[in-house]
Design a protein around this motif. Structure first.
Motif, short mmCIF file in Angstrom:
data_model
loop_
_atom_site.label_atom_id
_atom_site.label_comp_id
_atom_site.label_asym_id
_atom_site.label_seq_id
_atom_site.Cartn_x
_atom_site.Cartn_y
_atom_site.Cartn_z
N VAL A 13 17.30 32.61 -50.88
CA VAL A 13 17.83 31.78 -50.15
C VAL A 13 19.24 31.59 -49.64
O VAL A 13 20.14 31.75 -50.69
N ASP A 14 19.26 31.51 -48.44
CA ASP A 14 20.88 31.60 -47.86
C ASP A 14 21.48 29.85 -47.78
O ASP A 14 20.85 29.40 -47.00
N LEU A 15 22.56 29.94 -48.40
CA LEU A 15 23.03 28.45 -48.55
C LEU A 15 24.37 28.32 -47.65
O LEU A 15 25.36 29.34 -47.67
N GLY A 35 7.69 26.32 -46.34
CA GLY A 35 6.38 26.59 -45.89
C GLY A 35 5.99 27.92 -45.72
O GLY A 35 6.71 28.83 -45.62
N VAL A 36 4.55 28.11 -45.83
CA VAL A 36 3.96 29.41 -45.76
C VAL A 36 2.98 29.63 -44.69
O VAL A 36 2.16 28.60 -44.87
N PRO A 37 2.64 30.66 -44.19
CA PRO A 37 3.63 31.95 -44.16
C PRO A 37 4.92 31.92 -43.12
O PRO A 37 5.43 33.08 -43.36
N SER A 38 5.19 30.84 -42.84
CA SER A 38 6.50 30.92 -41.90
C SER A 38 7.98 31.15 -42.84
O SER A 38 8.91 31.61 -42.44
N PHE A 39 7.81 30.75 -44.02
CA PHE A 39 8.95 30.71 -45.17
C PHE A 39 10.05 30.05 -44.32
O PHE A 39 11.15 30.36 -44.55
N LYS A 40 9.61 28.96 -43.67
CA LYS A 40 10.89 28.09 -43.12
C LYS A 40 11.05 27.01 -43.95
O LYS A 40 10.05 26.50 -44.68
N VAL A 41 12.20 26.23 -44.30
CA VAL A 41 12.37 24.91 -44.78
C VAL A 41 11.95 23.87 -44.04
O VAL A 41 12.45 23.53 -43.06
N LYS A 42 10.77 23.20 -44.75
CA LYS A 42 10.05 22.20 -43.74
C LYS A 42 10.82 20.80 -43.91
O LYS A 42 10.75 19.96 -43.27
N SER A 94 23.10 23.94 -44.62
CA SER A 94 21.56 24.58 -44.11
C SER A 94 21.22 25.33 -45.31
O SER A 94 22.06 25.70 -46.12
N ALA A 95 19.97 25.67 -45.21
CA ALA A 95 19.12 26.33 -46.28
C ALA A 95 18.23 27.14 -45.45
O ALA A 95 17.31 26.64 -45.16
N THR A 96 18.25 28.57 -45.76
CA THR A 96 17.28 29.49 -44.84
C THR A 96 16.83 30.44 -45.83
O THR A 96 17.72 30.80 -46.73
N VAL A 97 15.46 30.45 -45.90
CA VAL A 97 14.67 31.65 -46.43
C VAL A 97 14.40 33.02 -46.12
O VAL A 97 14.32 33.09 -44.74
N ASP A 98 15.17 33.84 -46.76
CA ASP A 98 15.16 35.37 -46.36
C ASP A 98 14.69 36.23 -47.25
O ASP A 98 14.84 35.82 -48.36
#
Length: 202
Positions: free
Chosen positions: A77-79, A185-192, A54-58
């Motif tokens: 980016v949290d990996l 993705g922007v503005p959600s800043f989620k990995v699409k 998983s990779a999440t933008v924080d």
């Protein structure tokens, strides 16, 4: 003419010695064959596999500075990286490295802690990659433009060196490699979207 019994004694003594030598040589040959079979099957090194679970933008923090208008984005980016060891022996890995790249330019990096994965087991590693604003100077306009368009792409390249230990003395050095491309993705800043290629170098 009678046969002298003393002449047969050396022959009788040699026979058990020849049998013993033959048995020893047969055992050595059998052990060699067993070791060869094990080396080609059970103990044949297999590739440890790494994958990005998983990779999440924080920690997204836009910043505007004045009097000269300058826009920057602080992004973390949290990996979570999974390491799978298919071998019948442990995989001991040293300090690895993950690089964060934007348009081919390195904009962040983090060390991955060493550890050991048991035989036919797996383990996870966690890391935080922060996009360093000072390394984005030449590409900041591109990043802002991508963000305004609704998404931007970053690359994460991870290298984990280590060795496989068979029976404590047979060692094989390997490097597990994982290269991933993330669409954020922007503005959600989620990995699409996430596309990864994994390989191992012996």
């Amino acid at each position: 003419m009678t046969e002298n019994p003393t002449e047969n004694k050396p022959n009788k003594r040699k026979r058990p010695c020849l049998i013993a030598i033959g048995v020893v040589l047969s055992l050595i040959f059998i052990i060699f064959i067993i070791c060869l079979v094990l080396a080609l099957t059970v103990f044949k090194p297999k590739q440890p596999r790494t994958s990005l679970v998983s990779a999440t933008v924080d920690g997204v923090t836009p910043r505007v500075s004045f009097p000269a208008i300058k826009i920057s984005l602080n992004i973390t980016v949290d990996l979570v990286i999974l390491i799978e060891n298919p071998n019948h022996a442990s995989f001991k890995h040293g300090t690895g490295k993950s690089l964060l790249l934007y348009k081919g330019v390195q904009v962040g990096d983090v060390d991955l802690y060493p550890g050991e994965i048991p035989a036919r087991g797996n383990g996870t590693m966690q890391a935080k990659l922060t996009m360093q604003a000072d390394r984005l100077t030449s590409n900041m306009n591109n990043l802002v433009s991508d963000a305004l368009s609704g998404e931007f792409v970053v690359e994460i390249s991870s290298r984990i060196p280590g060795r496989i230990n068979f029976l404590g003395f047979i060692k094989k050095h390997v490097v597990a490699v994982s290269d991933c491309e993330l669409t954020v993705g922007v503005p959600s800043f989620k990995v699409k979207n996430q596309v990864c290629k994994n390989k191992t170098k012996f």
